[in-house]
Design an enzyme around this catalytic site. Structure first.
Site, PDB file in Angstrom:
ATOM      1  CE  LYS A 127      -4.545   1.027   0.654  1.00 14.20           C
ATOM      2  NZ  LYS A 127      -5.778   0.284   0.329  1.00 14.20           N
ATOM      3  N   GLY A 152     -25.161   2.992   3.692  1.00 16.64           N
ATOM      4  CA  GLY A 152     -24.272   3.626   2.718  1.00 16.64           C
ATOM      5  C   GLY A 152     -24.632   3.198   1.308  1.00 16.64           C
ATOM      6  N   GLY A 188     -23.519   4.289  -1.609  1.00 20.03           N
ATOM      7  CA  GLY A 188     -22.543   4.873  -2.522  1.00 20.03           C
ATOM      8  C   GLY A 188     -22.339   3.957  -3.716  1.00 20.03           C
ATOM      9  CE  LYS A 189     -16.590   4.834  -5.871  1.00 16.88           C
ATOM     10  NZ  LYS A 189     -16.568   5.934  -4.859  1.00 16.88           N
ATOM     11  CB  VAL A 190     -19.889  -0.731  -2.725  1.00 19.55           C
ATOM     12  CG1 VAL A 190     -20.121  -2.204  -2.436  1.00 19.55           C
ATOM     13  CG2 VAL A 190     -18.444  -0.512  -3.165  1.00 19.55           C
ATOM     14  N   GLY A 191     -22.812   0.312  -2.432  1.00 18.37           N
ATOM     15  CA  GLY A 191     -24.142   0.098  -1.870  1.00 18.37           C
ATOM     16  C   GLY A 191     -25.242   0.058  -2.924  1.00 18.37           C
TER      17      GLY A 191
HETATM   18  P1  NAI Z   1     -18.658   5.830  -1.687  1.00 17.93           P
HETATM   19  O1  NAI Z   1     -17.934   7.002  -1.159  1.00 17.93           O
HETATM   20  O2  NAI Z   1     -19.105   5.818  -3.112  1.00 17.93           O
HETATM   21  O3  NAI Z   1     -19.974   5.547  -0.810  1.00 17.93           O
HETATM   22  C1  NAI Z   1     -20.045   5.689   0.564  1.00 17.93           C
HETATM   23  C2  NAI Z   1     -21.475   6.119   0.894  1.00 17.93           C
HETATM   24  O4  NAI Z   1     -21.636   6.102   2.305  1.00 17.93           O
HETATM   25  C3  NAI Z   1     -21.805   7.534   0.421  1.00 17.93           C
HETATM   26  O5  NAI Z   1     -23.033   7.540  -0.290  1.00 17.93           O
HETATM   27  C4  NAI Z   1     -21.915   8.323   1.720  1.00 17.93           C
HETATM   28  O6  NAI Z   1     -22.831   9.393   1.634  1.00 17.93           O
HETATM   29  C5  NAI Z   1     -22.368   7.256   2.684  1.00 17.93           C
HETATM   30  N1  NAI Z   1     -22.103   7.539   4.089  1.00 17.93           N
HETATM   31  C6  NAI Z   1     -21.045   8.170   4.644  1.00 17.93           C
HETATM   32  N2  NAI Z   1     -21.169   8.233   5.975  1.00 17.93           N
HETATM   33  C7  NAI Z   1     -22.334   7.617   6.285  1.00 17.93           C
HETATM   34  C8  NAI Z   1     -23.007   7.341   7.502  1.00 17.93           C
HETATM   35  N3  NAI Z   1     -22.503   7.743   8.678  1.00 17.93           N
HETATM   36  N4  NAI Z   1     -24.176   6.678   7.441  1.00 17.93           N
HETATM   37  C9  NAI Z   1     -24.696   6.291   6.256  1.00 17.93           C
HETATM   38  N5  NAI Z   1     -24.098   6.509   5.075  1.00 17.93           N
HETATM   39  C10 NAI Z   1     -22.932   7.172   5.088  1.00 17.93           C
HETATM   40  O7  NAI Z   1     -17.713   4.578  -1.362  1.00 17.93           O
HETATM   41  P2  NAI Z   1     -17.781   3.119  -1.974  1.00 17.93           P
HETATM   42  O8  NAI Z   1     -16.814   2.997  -3.068  1.00 17.93           O
HETATM   43  O9  NAI Z   1     -19.201   2.729  -2.210  1.00 17.93           O
HETATM   44  O10 NAI Z   1     -17.183   2.262  -0.773  1.00 17.93           O
HETATM   45  C11 NAI Z   1     -17.961   1.955   0.369  1.00 17.93           C
HETATM   46  C12 NAI Z   1     -17.076   1.260   1.392  1.00 17.93           C
HETATM   47  O11 NAI Z   1     -16.550   0.061   0.825  1.00 17.93           O
HETATM   48  C13 NAI Z   1     -15.855   2.079   1.847  1.00 17.93           C
HETATM   49  O12 NAI Z   1     -15.616   1.812   3.193  1.00 17.93           O
HETATM   50  C14 NAI Z   1     -14.735   1.527   0.997  1.00 17.93           C
HETATM   51  O13 NAI Z   1     -13.480   1.661   1.630  1.00 17.93           O
HETATM   52  C15 NAI Z   1     -15.134   0.068   0.897  1.00 17.93           C
HETATM   53  N6  NAI Z   1     -14.581  -0.604  -0.267  1.00 17.93           N
HETATM   54  C16 NAI Z   1     -14.832  -0.140  -1.522  1.00 17.93           C
HETATM   55  C17 NAI Z   1     -14.299  -0.773  -2.621  1.00 17.93           C
HETATM   56  C18 NAI Z   1     -14.596  -0.304  -4.008  1.00 17.93           C
HETATM   57  O14 NAI Z   1     -14.204  -1.002  -4.960  1.00 17.93           O
HETATM   58  N7  NAI Z   1     -15.277   0.809  -4.204  1.00 17.93           N
HETATM   59  C19 NAI Z   1     -13.427  -1.949  -2.490  1.00 17.93           C
HETATM   60  C20 NAI Z   1     -13.278  -2.418  -1.121  1.00 17.93           C
HETATM   61  C21 NAI Z   1     -13.826  -1.738  -0.067  1.00 17.93           C
HETATM   62  K     K Z   2     -10.047   0.233  -1.543  1.00 17.04           K
END
Ligand code: NAI
Ligand code: K
Length: 353
Positions: A78, A178, A180-183
């Site tokens: 990393k 959450g 976001g992209k993954v959710g």
């Molecule tokens: P993202 O930034 O697109 O989505 C995160 C979402 O969580 C946002 O919509 C945000 O508004 C929401 N959020 C933030 N604080 C919150 C809270 N207190 N309560 C409810 N919702 C809240 O991130 P992404 O890419 O979807 O990643 C989500 C998680 O998965 C992160 O922890 C990331 O490290 C992990 N992850 C992501 C990977 C990926 O390929 N994108 C790979 C492995 C892990």
């Molecule tokens: K990551």
């Protein structure tokens, strides 16, 4: 203290500085036992160099375990860039960083992480071949959240099978914290599988999205309300630390499986969950789809091949849950043991000839 690489077992820690562009970076290589170390670059305004070092040592070790269990021929590494990505990021800084990555001759492959994006990796790639997570136009795997969500869904199916006897979420209530992209992708898989979804997000745009795309999704105010809600499965998909002492004591779900990194607020939470009869599918096992997706770039990106590999997260999660039962330890401990075993067994072969 974990601050001292001597005591943490890292192979190599490289401090990088380019005064003109303002680059200050640390590359941590925990292990190359299984192959070149792969892990993203975090661009973050750390309070001190000691904090940056602490983070990179922790994260690079985590990647070794994640990559080992993902079945990749890759070790763990990393990097952190110490600075404010909004103010300090520039072409020259990213390219200076790329030259340091190149200088390691392939011992370390980089990718995106917090504060770095696909477009940044395209710039880094102008100075080094040892970079993944580039844009599709540049031969990259693009947005890794697609297979991250797919892999989380597979891990959740294995957990459901372990608890309820059948590898499906049909008829279960799943809480996605959450969107976001993954959710978002995860919600789609769950609905398609026949689950009912309860969701929450702090961002109104995410709420608007789900109201429009999936009006049948129930919404709760925040993560605390989610934890107290009548759900079967809890999927933390926002930030780290979703499972803390106060959450565990009220959590009603029987299964936790989600995308967020570092879900356990501190060591010992995995034991508390097990004691309460909650099955925790370890974060780094079920969220490996993203690294699987970008790692595929090294061979020349093929989505179907990467998806097949991410589908195997179902088998890996199953194996870990069985091992946990057999050895009488929480799944998080079983996962670490399995990763260490693969690093030792396969790593040994690589030293024979
Ligand atoms: P993202 O930034 O697109 O989505 C995160 C979402 O969580 C946002 O919509 C945000 O508004 C929401 N959020 C933030 N604080 C919150 C809270 N207190 N309560 C409810 N919702 C809240 O991130 P992404 O890419 O979807 O990643 C989500 C998680 O998965 C992160 O922890 C990331 O490290 C992990 N992850 C992501 C990977 C990926 O390929 N994108 C790979 C492995 C892990
Ligand atoms: K990551």
């Amino acid at each position: 203290s974990t601050e001292d690489p001597d005591s943490t077992g890292h192979e190599q820690v490289v401090f990088c500085q380019d005064k003109q562009s303002g680059l200050k970076a640390i590359i941590g290589i925990y292990s190359t036992a299984l192959g070149p170390a792969l892990g993203g670059t975090r661009f973050y305004p750390y309070a001190s160099e000691a904090d940056a070092l602490h983070d990179v040592l922790d994260l690079s070790r985590g990647m070794a375990y994640k990559n080992a269990l993902a079945g990749l021929d890759l070790g763990g590494g990393k990097a952190v860039i110490w600075g404010d990505p909004e103010k300090d990021k520039s072409e020259s800084l990213l390219r200076a960083y790329g030259r340091f990555v190149q200088s390691l001759g392939g011992r370390y492959y980089t990718a995106c992480d917090v504060g770095t994006y696909v477009a940044d990796m395209d710039v880094v790639a102008r100075e080094t071949r040892f970079v993944t997570g580039r844009s599709v136009e540049h031969g990259g795997a693009g947005d890794s959240s697609v297979l991250t969500a797919w892999g989380v869904f597979q891990g959740m199916r294995a957990a459901a099978e372990h608890v309820w006897g059948s590898p499906t979420l049909a008829g279960r209530r799943v809480g996605v914290s959450g969107l976001g992209k993954v959710g978002k992708h995860l919600t789609a898989h769950l609905i398609e599988d026949g689950a009912s979804v309860v969701a929450t997000d702090v961002d109104q745009r995410a709420i608007d999205w789900v109201r429009e795309a999936y009006p049948q999704v129930d919404l709760v105010d925040d993560a605390a309300a989610m934890v107290a809600a009548d759900i079967d499965v809890y999927a933390p998909c926002a930030l780290g630390g979703a499972l803390a002492d106060d959450t565990v004591s009220v959590l009603r779900a029987k299964v936790v499986a989600g995308a967020a990194n570092n879900q356990l607020a501190h060591p010992g939470i995995e034991k508390q969950l097990a004691d309460r009869g909650v099955l925790y599918a370890p974060d780094y096992v079920v969220n490996a789809g993203g690294v699987i997706q970008v790692a595929d770039e090294i061979e020349g990106f093929n989505f179907e091949r990467a998806k097949l590999r991410a589908t195997r997260i179902y088998d890996t999660t199953r194996e870990i849950l069985r091992l946990a039962d057999a050895e009488g330890v929480p799944p998080a401990v079983a996962a670490d043991r399995l990763a260490e075993r693969r690093m030792a067994e396969i790593g040994r072969l690589r030293t024979i000839h």
